[in-house]
Write a protein that holds these residues in place. Structure first.
Motif, mmCIF file in Angstrom:
data_model
loop_
_atom_site.group_PDB
_atom_site.id
_atom_site.type_symbol
_atom_site.label_atom_id
_atom_site.label_comp_id
_atom_site.label_asym_id
_atom_site.label_seq_id
_atom_site.Cartn_x
_atom_site.Cartn_y
_atom_site.Cartn_z
ATOM 1 N N THR A 108 36.392 42.307 38.012
ATOM 2 C CA THR A 108 35.125 42.184 38.723
ATOM 3 C C THR A 108 35.333 41.601 40.119
ATOM 4 N N ASP A 109 34.353 41.776 40.951
ATOM 5 C CA ASP A 109 34.312 41.119 42.252
ATOM 6 C C ASP A 109 33.611 39.783 42.012
ATOM 7 N N THR A 149 32.507 35.668 42.137
ATOM 8 C CA THR A 149 32.147 34.557 43.020
ATOM 9 C C THR A 149 31.760 33.348 42.187
ATOM 10 N N ARG A 195 30.009 43.114 40.265
ATOM 11 C CA ARG A 195 30.121 41.746 40.760
ATOM 12 C C ARG A 195 29.763 40.778 39.643
ATOM 13 N N ARG A 238 32.224 48.894 41.351
ATOM 14 C CA ARG A 238 32.844 47.663 40.883
ATOM 15 C C ARG A 238 31.755 46.619 40.629
#
Length: 351
Positions: free
Chosen positions: A327-328, A330, A291, A289
């Motif tokens: 996506t992961d 942030t 990021r 996955r």
């Protein structure tokens, strides 16, 4: 991102304690570029330094890296960046009789120069597909090559001296050596106030950039610039479907090559067309996955004022793409108060 630096002085042995201390200081200025490892190599008139951000072959890719012949270093390399076709080049070199001790792309660059660059280094560099800046010292020829990728993605500066040259990924590595004058002239001031890059004007008097697509050769006889690649306009005659297909092929090939790594990867996502397309392709071709990260300011989206060139804030588009692609994600949120903190300002200046 790695950092490289070095010092060539054809009138001096750099193995003494004072010179070693200077080389160590030059290397230390780039700790933020390479937090994983550091190394220096010094022999006679040549001193090379490296700070490493490990991406490929974490254990075997330490630098400076040498290619040995008859038990002695023949070529010594400090390298930053990545050669995306290193696996194909490695196979070709193995077929030609080369033997490798690591699985790093750095070692492939060394052997490529030994195989294809003995007479003309441009031939060896032309084989590389990637973004890179590196310095190669030939112990027999007493010759330094400073090489920069085709589009100048990776930085590389140099400062001619009376008996050789200083070089580094950043000006501060060069300025850590007292042979480099810490001075700005009128041309340097113009560079700081303009948006036009000029490789011959790096703000600091006497310092230059290695031009994109160029090699700088340094010998006892002087410094020579060599061009190994330049952009040419061949016209565009393809129809729209052919153009779309070709662009897609190029993007997919680029993304797949850049996903080769021995560490987790991520994308910087702005919500625009470019970063969104690349993030989606990376997610498609990655076994893990992906990021994604975005940078924003506290309160920016809520207090956004549209303008002719920026009608909407980026944040909502970033989140839509991250959700759609999976996506992961942030968000890195910055505030004016944090950025004005003296410690943050000092860290930014030092970096």
């Amino acid at each position: 991102m790695c950092g490289i630096c070095g010092w060539i002085d054809f009138d001096r042995d750099l193995g003494g304690s004072d010179a070693r201390r200077v080389v160590s200081d030059m290397t230390a200025t780039m700790a933020y570029r390479g937090p994983d490892d550091e190394g220096t190599w010094i022999d006679g008139p040549a001193a090379l330094g490296h700070r490493r951000l490990a991406v490929i072959d974490l254990e075997g890719g330490r630098q400076p890296m040498a290619l040995h012949e008859d038990g002695r270093p023949a070529l010594v390399l400090v390298y930053g960046g990545e050669t995306y076709n290193y696996r194909e080049l490695r196979q070709r070199l193995v077929a030609l009789g080369h033997r490798f001790d690591t699985s790093s792309d750095t070692e492939v660059v060394l052997h490529a120069h030994r195989e294809w660059g003995r007479d003309d280094p441009c031939i060896a560099v032309s084989e590389l597909n990637g973004m890179f800046a590196y310095a190669l010292w030939d112990t027999a020829k007493r010759e330094l090559l400073l090489v920069r990728d085709r589009l100048g993605i990776k930085p590389l500066y140099y400062y001619p001296t009376r008996h050789g040259v200083l070089f580094g990924s950043e000006p501060k590595a060069i300025l850590a050596n007292s042979l480099a004058e810490r001075a700005m002239d009128a041309d340097g001031l113009r560079r700081t106030l303009s948006f036009v890059a000029n490789p011959d004007n790096t703000v600091f008097r006497g310092m230059r950039e290695v031009r994109p697509g160029h090699i700088v050769r340094v010998t006892r006889d002087g410094i020579q610039q060599m061009t190994y690649w330049q952009l040419t306009d061949s016209g565009h005659t393809d129809d729209v479907p052919t153009t779309v297909r070709r662009v897609r092929e190029l993007l997919e090939d680029t993304v797949q090559r850049q996903l080769i790594a021995d560490v987790p990867l991520s994308t910087l996502l702005s919500g625009g067309l470019d970063s969104s397309a690349l993030t989606a392709m990376a997610a498609r071709f990655s076994d893990e996955r992906i990021r994604s990260f975005a940078v924003d300011f506290v309160g920016y989206t809520e207090n956004f004022i549209p303008g002719p060139w920026h009608p909407t804030p980026d944040g909502p588009y970033v989140h839509e793409v991250a959700k759609y692609v999976g996506t992961d994600h942030t968000d890195i949120m910055l505030s004016a108060d944090e950025l004005m903190d003296p410690n943050v300002r000092a860290a930014a200046l030092h970096a």
